[in-house]
Design a protein around this motif. Structure first.
Motif, PDB file in Angstrom:
ATOM      1  N   SER A 175       0.824  -1.206   0.000  1.00  0.00           N
ATOM      2  CA  SER A 175       0.000   0.000   0.000  1.00  0.00           C
ATOM      3  C   SER A 175       0.858   1.256   0.000  1.00  0.00           C
ATOM      4  O   SER A 175       0.504   2.264  -0.621  1.00  0.00           O
ATOM      5  CB  SER A 175      -0.924   0.001   1.224  1.00  0.00           C
ATOM      6  OG  SER A 175      -1.828  -1.080   1.166  1.00  0.00           O
ATOM      7  N   PHE A 176       2.000   1.214   0.696  1.00  0.00           N
ATOM      8  CA  PHE A 176       2.939   2.335   0.657  1.00  0.00           C
ATOM      9  C   PHE A 176       3.440   2.561  -0.765  1.00  0.00           C
ATOM     10  O   PHE A 176       3.499   3.686  -1.261  1.00  0.00           O
ATOM     11  CB  PHE A 176       4.102   2.069   1.614  1.00  0.00           C
ATOM     12  CG  PHE A 176       5.284   2.983   1.422  1.00  0.00           C
ATOM     13  CD1 PHE A 176       5.114   4.353   1.277  1.00  0.00           C
ATOM     14  CD2 PHE A 176       6.565   2.463   1.390  1.00  0.00           C
ATOM     15  CE1 PHE A 176       6.211   5.196   1.101  1.00  0.00           C
ATOM     16  CE2 PHE A 176       7.662   3.290   1.215  1.00  0.00           C
ATOM     17  CZ  PHE A 176       7.484   4.663   1.068  1.00  0.00           C
ATOM     18  N   GLY A 177       3.782   1.461  -1.445  1.00  0.00           N
ATOM     19  CA  GLY A 177       4.236   1.571  -2.828  1.00  0.00           C
ATOM     20  C   GLY A 177       3.177   2.174  -3.720  1.00  0.00           C
ATOM     21  O   GLY A 177       3.474   2.968  -4.616  1.00  0.00           O
ATOM     22  N   LEU A 178       1.892   1.861  -3.468  1.00  0.00           N
ATOM     23  CA  LEU A 178       0.807   2.402  -4.285  1.00  0.00           C
ATOM     24  C   LEU A 178       0.595   3.894  -4.033  1.00  0.00           C
ATOM     25  O   LEU A 178       0.258   4.645  -4.956  1.00  0.00           O
ATOM     26  CB  LEU A 178      -0.489   1.628  -4.008  1.00  0.00           C
ATOM     27  CG  LEU A 178      -0.504   0.187  -4.527  1.00  0.00           C
ATOM     28  CD1 LEU A 178      -1.787  -0.517  -4.096  1.00  0.00           C
ATOM     29  CD2 LEU A 178      -0.354   0.140  -6.048  1.00  0.00           C
ATOM     30  N   LEU A 179       0.777   4.347  -2.786  1.00  0.00           N
ATOM     31  CA  LEU A 179       0.707   5.784  -2.509  1.00  0.00           C
ATOM     32  C   LEU A 179       1.792   6.530  -3.279  1.00  0.00           C
ATOM     33  O   LEU A 179       1.546   7.585  -3.871  1.00  0.00           O
ATOM     34  CB  LEU A 179       0.870   6.052  -1.011  1.00  0.00           C
ATOM     35  CG  LEU A 179      -0.369   6.015  -0.118  1.00  0.00           C
ATOM     36  CD1 LEU A 179       0.008   6.453   1.291  1.00  0.00           C
ATOM     37  CD2 LEU A 179      -1.480   6.894  -0.669  1.00  0.00           C
ATOM     38  N   THR A 180       3.007   5.983  -3.250  1.00  0.00           N
ATOM     39  CA  THR A 180       4.109   6.593  -3.985  1.00  0.00           C
ATOM     40  C   THR A 180       3.829   6.570  -5.480  1.00  0.00           C
ATOM     41  O   THR A 180       4.153   7.518  -6.208  1.00  0.00           O
ATOM     42  CB  THR A 180       5.420   5.842  -3.685  1.00  0.00           C
ATOM     43  OG1 THR A 180       5.604   5.764  -2.267  1.00  0.00           O
ATOM     44  CG2 THR A 180       6.611   6.566  -4.287  1.00  0.00           C
ATOM     45  N   THR A 181       3.206   5.503  -5.949  1.00  0.00           N
ATOM     46  CA  THR A 181       2.858   5.396  -7.359  1.00  0.00           C
ATOM     47  C   THR A 181       1.804   6.431  -7.750  1.00  0.00           C
ATOM     48  O   THR A 181       1.864   7.008  -8.846  1.00  0.00           O
ATOM     49  CB  THR A 181       2.345   3.981  -7.668  1.00  0.00           C
ATOM     50  OG1 THR A 181       3.385   3.039  -7.396  1.00  0.00           O
ATOM     51  CG2 THR A 181       1.918   3.854  -9.126  1.00  0.00           C
ATOM     52  N   ALA A 182       0.837   6.692  -6.874  1.00  0.00           N
ATOM     53  CA  ALA A 182      -0.182   7.711  -7.157  1.00  0.00           C
ATOM     54  C   ALA A 182       0.483   9.079  -7.327  1.00  0.00           C
ATOM     55  O   ALA A 182       0.162   9.836  -8.260  1.00  0.00           O
ATOM     56  CB  ALA A 182      -1.208   7.757  -6.032  1.00  0.00           C
ATOM     57  N   PHE A 183       1.387   9.392  -6.438  1.00  0.00           N
ATOM     58  CA  PHE A 183       2.130  10.658  -6.540  1.00  0.00           C
ATOM     59  C   PHE A 183       2.900  10.718  -7.862  1.00  0.00           C
ATOM     60  O   PHE A 183       2.891  11.722  -8.575  1.00  0.00           O
ATOM     61  CB  PHE A 183       3.094  10.761  -5.352  1.00  0.00           C
ATOM     62  CG  PHE A 183       3.901  12.029  -5.313  1.00  0.00           C
ATOM     63  CD1 PHE A 183       3.408  13.165  -4.693  1.00  0.00           C
ATOM     64  CD2 PHE A 183       5.157  12.080  -5.889  1.00  0.00           C
ATOM     65  CE1 PHE A 183       4.155  14.338  -4.654  1.00  0.00           C
ATOM     66  CE2 PHE A 183       5.915  13.244  -5.863  1.00  0.00           C
ATOM     67  CZ  PHE A 183       5.408  14.382  -5.240  1.00  0.00           C
ATOM     68  N   ALA A 184       3.558   9.619  -8.200  1.00  0.00           N
ATOM     69  CA  ALA A 184       4.359   9.571  -9.419  1.00  0.00           C
ATOM     70  C   ALA A 184       3.497   9.624 -10.672  1.00  0.00           C
ATOM     71  O   ALA A 184       3.904  10.180 -11.697  1.00  0.00           O
ATOM     72  CB  ALA A 184       5.213   8.313  -9.431  1.00  0.00           C
ATOM     73  N   ALA A 185       2.291   9.043 -10.623  1.00  0.00           N
ATOM     74  CA  ALA A 185       1.402   9.074 -11.790  1.00  0.00           C
ATOM     75  C   ALA A 185       1.004  10.510 -12.128  1.00  0.00           C
ATOM     76  O   ALA A 185       0.995  10.916 -13.295  1.00  0.00           O
ATOM     77  CB  ALA A 185       0.158   8.232 -11.522  1.00  0.00           C
ATOM     78  N   GLY A 186       0.686  11.296 -11.110  1.00  0.00           N
ATOM     79  CA  GLY A 186       0.402  12.708 -11.337  1.00  0.00           C
ATOM     80  C   GLY A 186       1.612  13.436 -11.892  1.00  0.00           C
ATOM     81  O   GLY A 186       1.494  14.287 -12.782  1.00  0.00           O
ATOM     82  N   SER A 187       2.778  13.092 -11.379  1.00  0.00           N
ATOM     83  CA  SER A 187       4.016  13.695 -11.870  1.00  0.00           C
ATOM     84  C   SER A 187       4.242  13.372 -13.336  1.00  0.00           C
ATOM     85  O   SER A 187       4.684  14.221 -14.124  1.00  0.00           O
ATOM     86  CB  SER A 187       5.211  13.187 -11.042  1.00  0.00           C
ATOM     87  OG  SER A 187       5.052  13.471  -9.673  1.00  0.00           O
ATOM     88  N   LEU A 188       3.922  12.143 -13.726  1.00  0.00           N
ATOM     89  CA  LEU A 188       4.096  11.719 -15.114  1.00  0.00           C
ATOM     90  C   LEU A 188       3.190  12.509 -16.051  1.00  0.00           C
ATOM     91  O   LEU A 188       3.615  12.947 -17.127  1.00  0.00           O
ATOM     92  CB  LEU A 188       3.809  10.222 -15.225  1.00  0.00           C
ATOM     93  CG  LEU A 188       3.926   9.603 -16.623  1.00  0.00           C
ATOM     94  CD1 LEU A 188       5.335   9.765 -17.172  1.00  0.00           C
ATOM     95  CD2 LEU A 188       3.539   8.128 -16.577  1.00  0.00           C
ATOM     96  N   LEU A 189       1.944  12.719 -15.641  1.00  0.00           N
ATOM     97  CA  LEU A 189       1.024  13.510 -16.462  1.00  0.00           C
ATOM     98  C   LEU A 189       1.541  14.934 -16.645  1.00  0.00           C
ATOM     99  O   LEU A 189       1.452  15.516 -17.734  1.00  0.00           O
ATOM    100  CB  LEU A 189      -0.361  13.531 -15.821  1.00  0.00           C
ATOM    101  CG  LEU A 189      -1.160  12.221 -15.861  1.00  0.00           C
ATOM    102  CD1 LEU A 189      -2.468  12.374 -15.092  1.00  0.00           C
ATOM    103  CD2 LEU A 189      -1.435  11.804 -17.302  1.00  0.00           C
ATOM    104  N   ALA A 190       2.100  15.504 -15.592  1.00  0.00           N
ATOM    105  CA  ALA A 190       2.651  16.858 -15.681  1.00  0.00           C
ATOM    106  C   ALA A 190       3.833  16.903 -16.635  1.00  0.00           C
ATOM    107  O   ALA A 190       4.005  17.857 -17.398  1.00  0.00           O
ATOM    108  CB  ALA A 190       3.060  17.347 -14.302  1.00  0.00           C
ATOM    109  N   ALA A 191       4.664  15.864 -16.587  1.00  0.00           N
ATOM    110  CA  ALA A 191       5.825  15.819 -17.471  1.00  0.00           C
ATOM    111  C   ALA A 191       5.395  15.777 -18.932  1.00  0.00           C
ATOM    112  O   ALA A 191       5.970  16.467 -19.785  1.00  0.00           O
ATOM    113  CB  ALA A 191       6.693  14.614 -17.132  1.00  0.00           C
TER     114      ALA A 191
END
Length: 439
Positions: A260-276
């Motif tokens: 679940s910790f990995g999925l929280l980090t992934t959610a943050f990173a997914a938003g970052s990817l869209l911004a990129a």
């Protein structure tokens, strides 16, 4: 084949950049797997100590504070491709040694401290060299697109890495994850070795012995570079401590396991990817308003994330915060990099790295202590509110600076309903301001 890569992916038409991007995706995915494994191991060894986690983060970023300007000097003086090969080999060896200690059951907290510091020393050279190397790969015209794509592959790896790490830690333990990270550095080394040096856009070095102080003087003489640097300093110090706050939120607020910790980090990173990917549409230097506006959005979203009442709400808000984080960082990076003289670019980006990442040791210690006293949510609240205040101050300063720009000599203020014409042989007020911002 060149015609195939248009729009968003146009920089991938360059063979050397394709190789670089492919190697980085693998290597950075390994790095983010390592981040999750390292943080989980530290919490397991210390009984969920925020101070210990903050100390590891501080040790990893302290060398950036001390050595990055020298790293930028090396990037401006020596072959960047060769420097990157050496840096990745050394990082791989360090990761291998730590993974063997973990697999042997002999790892101690001081081993992790030592590894974090050693990796930080390497990164002090690798980060400014890698950032300035992108312009050599694609040239000035494609630099905004290539820089945004670099953020895209970084965040692609940031999506894949933590999610995969959470599953692997649960199934096999942290040692195997760290071993995979050590192997991942080979991808970058192989990609760099496969490049064609003759196709790099190296230009002519005007100074064979560049000095750090000259780079500092150059930035100080440029108000349009100083403002985003100042914003990066404050937001990097207080707002961007997610390597510390996310594991604490996951484990102490939502009582999550490693997956679940990995999925929280992934959610943050997914938003970052869209911004990129959103930033790949940029074809020129962003305005100061874009930088400040994205900083305001970041501060607001981080504050809201601190309030999140449930795991699901936190994941959604983290995705939005991730978007704002990268959009702001990319806007500031592009404004600084595209406004810099190429002969100073390594040192300017070293200063950017020093301010952005070198402030992390201080911020990690401050936020780590704060979360230990007031709980994990306080780290997000503090970061968001300070970022909001910094963006508001930057907005006031920028408006004051624009009002203070003098009219060219001989130009009279325009009367209502009538636009003043510039004197013969001189530029208009708007042209003068635009020219200054493009320097």
């Amino acid at each position: 084949m060149v015609k195939t890569f248009t729009g968003t992916f146009r920089s991938l038409a360059v063979r050397n950049f394709r190789l670089f991007a492919a190697g980085q995706v693998v290597s950075v995915a390994g790095t983010w797997m390592m981040v999750v494994a390292q943080d989980w191991l530290v919490l397991a060894l210390t009984g969920d100590s925020g101070t210990a986690l903050g100390t590891v983060t501080a040790l990893q970023f302290a060398p950036l504070l001390l050595l990055t300007l020298y790293g930028g000097r090396l990037a401006d003086r020596y072959d960047k491709r060769r420097l990157l090969i050496i840096a990745n080999v050394v990082s791989g060896v360090l990761a291998l040694l730590l993974s063997l200690l973990v697999l042997a059951g002999e790892v101690r907290l001081w081993h992790i401290f030592l590894f974090a510091f050693g990796l930080g020393v390497v990164n002090a050279v690798e980060v400014p060299t890698r950032m300035s190397f992108v312009s050599e790969l694609v040239g000035g015209e494609l630099l905004p697109n290539a820089s945004a794509l670099s953020a895209a592959y970084f965040n692609t790896a940031r999506v894949v890495g933590p999610a995969l790490a959470g599953l692997l830690i649960t199934g096999f333990g942290t040692g195997q994850v760290m071993l995979l990270n050590a192997a991942s550095y080979l991808a970058t080394v192989v990609a760099l070795r496969m490049m064609r040096p003759g196709e790099l856009h190296r230009g002519v070095r005007k100074d064979s012995r560049p000095r750090v102080v000259d780079g500092l003087r150059y930035v100080r003489s440029r108000p349009d570079l100083m403002l985003p640097m100042a914003l990066i300093a404050v937001i990097g110090l207080f707002g961007m401590n997610f390597q510390l706050t996310l594991p604490l939120i996951a484990k102490t607020v939502f009582h999550s396991d490693s997956t679940s910790f990995g999925l929280l980090t992934t959610a943050f990173a997914a938003g970052s990817l869209l911004a990129a990917f959103a930033a790949t549409a940029r074809r020129g230097r962003p305005s100061s308003g874009t930088v400040i506006g994205s900083a305001l959005a970041f501060g607001l979203l981080e504050t809201l994330t601190g309030w999140a009442p449930t795991y699901t709400v936190a994941a959604v808000l983290l995705a939005a915060t991730g978007f704002a984080t990268i959009y702001f960082a990319q806007a500031a990076n592009h404004r600084i990099q595209l406004g810099s003289d190429p002969q100073y670019r390594g040192r300017v980006l070293a200063l950017y790295t020093l301010i952005f990442q070198g402030s992390t040791p201080i911020g990690a210690l401050l936020v780590g202590r704060l979360t230990e006293q007031l709980g994990a949510r306080s780290g997000l609240y503090a970061g968001g509110l300070v970022s909001l205040a910094a963006a508001a101050v930057a907005l006031a300063v920028e408006r004051a600076r624009k009002r203070a720009v003098p009219l060219p000599a001989g130009t009279r203020p325009p009367t209502p309903g009538r636009q003043a014409a510039p004197p013969t042989g001189s530029a208009s007020h708007e042209e003068v301001r635009t020219s200054d911002e493009r320097q």
